[in-house]
Write a protein that holds these residues in place. Structure first.
Motif, PDB file in Angstrom:
ATOM      1  N   ASP A 270       0.860  -1.180   0.000  1.00  0.00           N
ATOM      2  CA  ASP A 270       0.000   0.000   0.000  1.00  0.00           C
ATOM      3  C   ASP A 270       0.895   1.228   0.000  1.00  0.00           C
ATOM      4  OD1 ASP A 270      -1.782   2.158   0.868  1.00  0.00           O
ATOM      5  OD2 ASP A 270      -3.192   0.563   1.361  1.00  0.00           O
ATOM      6  N   LEU A 271       0.566   2.216  -0.815  1.00  0.00           N
ATOM      7  CA  LEU A 271       1.384   3.429  -0.856  1.00  0.00           C
ATOM      8  C   LEU A 271       1.365   4.197   0.459  1.00  0.00           C
ATOM      9  CD1 LEU A 271       0.690   4.877  -4.433  1.00  0.00           C
ATOM     10  CD2 LEU A 271       2.787   3.798  -3.591  1.00  0.00           C
ATOM     11  N   THR A 272       0.372   3.936   1.296  1.00  0.00           N
ATOM     12  CA  THR A 272       0.320   4.629   2.588  1.00  0.00           C
ATOM     13  C   THR A 272       1.169   3.937   3.646  1.00  0.00           C
ATOM     14  OG1 THR A 272      -1.622   3.399   3.344  1.00  0.00           O
ATOM     15  CG2 THR A 272      -2.014   5.404   2.065  1.00  0.00           C
ATOM     16  N   ILE A 273       1.715   2.758   3.320  1.00  0.00           N
ATOM     17  CA  ILE A 273       2.537   1.998   4.269  1.00  0.00           C
ATOM     18  C   ILE A 273       3.981   2.019   3.798  1.00  0.00           C
ATOM     19  CG2 ILE A 273       2.973  -0.285   5.256  1.00  0.00           C
ATOM     20  CD1 ILE A 273      -0.013  -0.857   4.979  1.00  0.00           C
ATOM     21  N   LYS A 274       4.889   2.439   4.655  1.00  0.00           N
ATOM     22  CA  LYS A 274       6.308   2.498   4.318  1.00  0.00           C
ATOM     23  C   LYS A 274       7.112   1.653   5.297  1.00  0.00           C
ATOM     24  CE  LYS A 274       6.327   7.066   2.127  1.00  0.00           C
ATOM     25  NZ  LYS A 274       4.870   7.151   1.997  1.00  0.00           N
ATOM     26  N   HIS A 275       8.054   0.905   4.745  1.00  0.00           N
ATOM     27  CA  HIS A 275       8.998   0.140   5.552  1.00  0.00           C
ATOM     28  C   HIS A 275      10.408   0.389   5.021  1.00  0.00           C
ATOM     29  CE1 HIS A 275       5.913  -2.066   7.671  1.00  0.00           C
ATOM     30  NE2 HIS A 275       5.426  -2.595   6.560  1.00  0.00           N
ATOM     31  N   PRO A 276      11.426   0.271   5.874  1.00  0.00           N
ATOM     32  CA  PRO A 276      12.798   0.332   5.352  1.00  0.00           C
ATOM     33  C   PRO A 276      13.052  -0.855   4.415  1.00  0.00           C
ATOM     34  CG  PRO A 276      12.797  -0.330   7.653  1.00  0.00           C
ATOM     35  CD  PRO A 276      11.395   0.074   7.334  1.00  0.00           C
ATOM     36  N   ARG A 277      13.984  -0.690   3.517  1.00  0.00           N
ATOM     37  CA  ARG A 277      14.257  -1.783   2.582  1.00  0.00           C
ATOM     38  C   ARG A 277      14.673  -3.060   3.302  1.00  0.00           C
ATOM     39  NH1 ARG A 277      17.329   0.790  -2.686  1.00  0.00           N
ATOM     40  NH2 ARG A 277      18.760   1.559  -1.086  1.00  0.00           N
TER      41      ARG A 277
ATOM     42  N   ASN B 293      20.381  -3.772   2.353  1.00  0.00           N
ATOM     43  CA  ASN B 293      19.887  -3.959   3.726  1.00  0.00           C
ATOM     44  C   ASN B 293      20.029  -2.640   4.482  1.00  0.00           C
ATOM     45  OD1 ASN B 293      18.821  -5.440   5.856  1.00  0.00           O
ATOM     46  ND2 ASN B 293      20.847  -5.907   6.678  1.00  0.00           N
ATOM     47  N   ASP B 294      19.251  -1.645   4.047  1.00  0.00           N
ATOM     48  CA  ASP B 294      19.392  -0.316   4.634  1.00  0.00           C
ATOM     49  C   ASP B 294      18.042   0.203   5.107  1.00  0.00           C
ATOM     50  OD1 ASP B 294      18.031   0.553   2.353  1.00  0.00           O
ATOM     51  OD2 ASP B 294      19.849   1.163   1.305  1.00  0.00           O
ATOM     52  N   SER B 295      18.039   1.444   5.556  1.00  0.00           N
ATOM     53  CA  SER B 295      16.832   2.021   6.162  1.00  0.00           C
ATOM     54  C   SER B 295      16.053   2.924   5.214  1.00  0.00           C
ATOM     55  CB  SER B 295      17.217   2.820   7.412  1.00  0.00           C
ATOM     56  OG  SER B 295      18.110   3.884   7.075  1.00  0.00           O
ATOM     57  N   LEU B 296      16.406   2.946   3.936  1.00  0.00           N
ATOM     58  CA  LEU B 296      15.678   3.796   3.002  1.00  0.00           C
ATOM     59  C   LEU B 296      14.212   3.369   2.950  1.00  0.00           C
ATOM     60  CD1 LEU B 296      15.960   6.102   0.912  1.00  0.00           C
ATOM     61  CD2 LEU B 296      16.293   4.340  -0.834  1.00  0.00           C
ATOM     62  N   PRO B 297      13.274   4.276   3.246  1.00  0.00           N
ATOM     63  CA  PRO B 297      11.858   3.877   3.287  1.00  0.00           C
ATOM     64  C   PRO B 297      11.291   3.659   1.895  1.00  0.00           C
ATOM     65  CG  PRO B 297      12.057   6.230   3.696  1.00  0.00           C
ATOM     66  CD  PRO B 297      13.463   5.690   3.624  1.00  0.00           C
ATOM     67  N   ALA B 298      10.372   2.725   1.798  1.00  0.00           N
ATOM     68  CA  ALA B 298       9.724   2.442   0.516  1.00  0.00           C
ATOM     69  C   ALA B 298       8.376   1.784   0.773  1.00  0.00           C
ATOM     70  CB  ALA B 298      10.599   1.532  -0.345  1.00  0.00           C
ATOM     71  N   SER B 299       7.473   1.973  -0.189  1.00  0.00           N
ATOM     72  CA  SER B 299       6.179   1.293  -0.186  1.00  0.00           C
ATOM     73  C   SER B 299       6.186   0.243  -1.284  1.00  0.00           C
ATOM     74  CB  SER B 299       5.047   2.292  -0.443  1.00  0.00           C
ATOM     75  OG  SER B 299       5.021   3.317   0.527  1.00  0.00           O
ATOM     76  N   LEU B 300       5.398  -0.798  -1.099  1.00  0.00           N
ATOM     77  CA  LEU B 300       5.260  -1.811  -2.137  1.00  0.00           C
ATOM     78  C   LEU B 300       4.028  -1.480  -2.968  1.00  0.00           C
ATOM     79  CD1 LEU B 300       6.359  -4.418  -3.372  1.00  0.00           C
ATOM     80  CD2 LEU B 300       4.842  -5.688  -1.840  1.00  0.00           C
ATOM     81  N   LEU B 301       4.237  -1.298  -4.261  1.00  0.00           N
ATOM     82  CA  LEU B 301       3.183  -0.917  -5.180  1.00  0.00           C
ATOM     83  C   LEU B 301       2.864  -2.088  -6.101  1.00  0.00           C
ATOM     84  CD1 LEU B 301       1.346   1.120  -6.675  1.00  0.00           C
ATOM     85  CD2 LEU B 301       3.372   1.919  -7.899  1.00  0.00           C
ATOM     86  N   LEU B 302       1.606  -2.526  -6.066  1.00  0.00           N
ATOM     87  CA  LEU B 302       1.131  -3.611  -6.921  1.00  0.00           C
ATOM     88  C   LEU B 302       0.011  -3.049  -7.804  1.00  0.00           C
ATOM     89  CD1 LEU B 302       0.844  -6.457  -4.242  1.00  0.00           C
ATOM     90  CD2 LEU B 302       2.789  -5.984  -5.753  1.00  0.00           C
ATOM     91  N   PRO B 303       0.344  -2.444  -8.939  1.00  0.00           N
ATOM     92  CA  PRO B 303      -0.687  -1.771  -9.734  1.00  0.00           C
ATOM     93  C   PRO B 303      -1.747  -2.706 -10.291  1.00  0.00           C
ATOM     94  CG  PRO B 303       1.413  -1.838 -10.912  1.00  0.00           C
ATOM     95  CD  PRO B 303       1.686  -2.282  -9.518  1.00  0.00           C
TER      96      PRO B 303
END
Length: 456
Positions: free
Chosen positions: A291-298, A316-326
């Motif tokens: 979900d674009l509203t949910i962010k986790h570190p890589r 294996n870092d802390s860069l935040p990202a969302s998982l997008l499944l269009p």
């Protein structure tokens, strides 16, 4: 009336030309992979009113208390003067400030983004457009390098918007901008927004960047090779070629610098960070986290089993990202980084924004996305509308019930998937529709199944 924001509500002229009508309907040449595309040296003369042109409604617009168009226009001119527009600019612009019902009809009838992502991306992020973007970066290397140094926006990001919005200047629209803006301002659907855009267009004239006759663009009032709303043009256009004018219709340097300025300062681009990256997801992923509203570190996505498409581990870092499944769990998967918000702000269609981000990665050198392992079924249009209606009855706000699954509809779908114990990937399915109807799901083929065509 909602307050105007930087969010785009409509596609650029080139998208409209390709998706809403036959190629020959455009007054400008269609994209040709075999030759470079350039804008005409001078804009064409303003065409006559379109086939749908008609006088303003009798009795006046309801949102303006029945005020006639002439009275509305007089008040709008007073607002423009109060905002600093000179009488000279108003006099120059006045012949173009006429009402056209055909413009209003187009605005009310637009339905562009009903395709699934793989169909839309295959068409709009085609190999030839990637190659043209790469060629433009080489041809205008100095301007792109300057823009990246000053604004932190990578050349591929600018080039992707340039290609999608107008095919690098080949399709900027062929309608008088002032007529479009003032017609939409008088209409009640987004009156306040287009009143401000009309005044912004008058300020552009007053500043000397464009004359009224040069203001030829899309029916929605967008201008230039990256299709800026007039307010964006006035606030973010820059004179990158040093000729004393901000001309996004004819100057590639001005297009590059202005687009970078808007992305950086209007859309808050984060220098040095990625925007979108294709990934592979495991079948046991907790789908409700996509979900674009949910962010986790890589590092967290790595723990979930998300990898690069070739199976290699993510950093294996802390860069935040969302998982997008269009297209849900069976379609392409992407990590969307904070910079992806610039795409959804540029145009709030998820199909468009994902395609624009994907095309930028391709121009930057990424391989084509992986094809779905199996055909991905899409509900037909009438069933998508029915699903939205059922979601509304269940208490959800899905926006307009139009058969197009925007973010509000996807969020509601996800919530109902969780309720019924289905994989919560936000993709509308026949099973979910059957559950909401209260009847068993009938087995069906996938008439709307899509997959990417072979790369060209």
């Amino acid at each position: 009336m909602r307050k105007i924001s930087t969010t785009r509500f409509f596609p650029g002229a080139m998208l409209l030309a390709l998706l809403c009508g036959p190629p020959q309907a455009s007054a400008q040449p269609a994209a040709n992979p075999a030759r470079p595309i350039t804008a005409p040296a001078r804009p064409a003369a303003a065409p006559a009113a379109g086939a749908f042109a008609a006088p303003a409604p009798r009795g006046g617009a309801a949102c303006h208390n029945g005020m006639s168009f002439d009275r509305f226009l007089a008040d709008l001119k007073q607002q423009a003067v109060a905002a600093g527009v000179s009488q000279r600019a108003l006099a120059e612009a006045s012949p173009g400030l006429v009402y056209d019902q055909g413009i209003v009809n187009r605005d009310r009838g637009q339905r562009v983004f009903g395709q699934v992502f793989t169909e839309f991306a295959a068409r709009m992020a085609a190999v030839y457009r990637m190659q043209q973007g790469q060629a433009k970066i080489k041809t205008h290397a100095a301007a792109f390098a300057r823009a990246e140094k000053e604004f932190g926006v990578p050349p591929a990001v600018i080039a992707a918007f340039w290609g999608l919005e107008s095919d690098f200047g080949a399709n900027m629209g062929n309608l008088p901008t002032l007529r479009s803006l003032v017609s939409l301002a008088y209409d009640c659907r987004r009156s306040e927004m287009f009143e401000k855009e009309t005044i912004a267009a008058l300020k552009i004239i007053d500043r000397g960047d464009l004359t009224p006759s040069e203001m030829i663009g899309s029916w929605a009032g967008e201008l230039g090779q990256t299709q800026f709303l007039p307010s964006h043009y006035f606030n973010y256009a820059v004179d990158y070629d040093g000729d004393g004018h901000r001309n996004m219709l004819r100057s590639p340097d001005d297009v590059i610098g202005s687009t970078a300025n808007y992305i950086a300062n209007g859309l808050k681009w984060r220098r040095g960070e990625p925007w979108l990256q294709e990934v592979r997801v495991p079948q046991n992923l907790p789908w409700d986290q996509a979900d674009l509203t949910i962010k986790h570190p890589r590092s967290k996505w790595t723990q979930f089993g998300v990898t690069y498409p070739d199976g290699k581990a993510l950093p294996n870092d802390s860069l935040p990202a969302s998982l997008l499944l269009p297209m849900g769990r069976h379609g392409p998967a992407f990590l969307a980084y904070p910079n992806f918000a610039a795409y959804t702000e540029w145009n709030n269609s998820l199909i468009y924004s994902t395609t624009a981000g994907y095309l930028a990665t391709r121009i930057a050198g990424a391989p084509p996305m992986q094809r779905p392992s199996a055909p991905v079924a899409q509900l037909p249009f009438n069933e998508l509308r029915e699903l939205q209606q059922l979601l509304v009855r269940a208490g959800f706000n899905v926006g307009k019930v139009d058969g197009i699954m925007g973010q509000l509809s996807r969020t509601a779908v996800k919530t109902m998937q969780i309720k019924y114990g289905l994989p919560a990937d936000s993709w509308p399915t026949a099973e979910l529709l059957a559950r909401m109807r209260g009847v068993p799901a009938a087995p069906r083929a996938a008439p709307g199944a899509t997959a990417l065509p072979p790369a060209r």
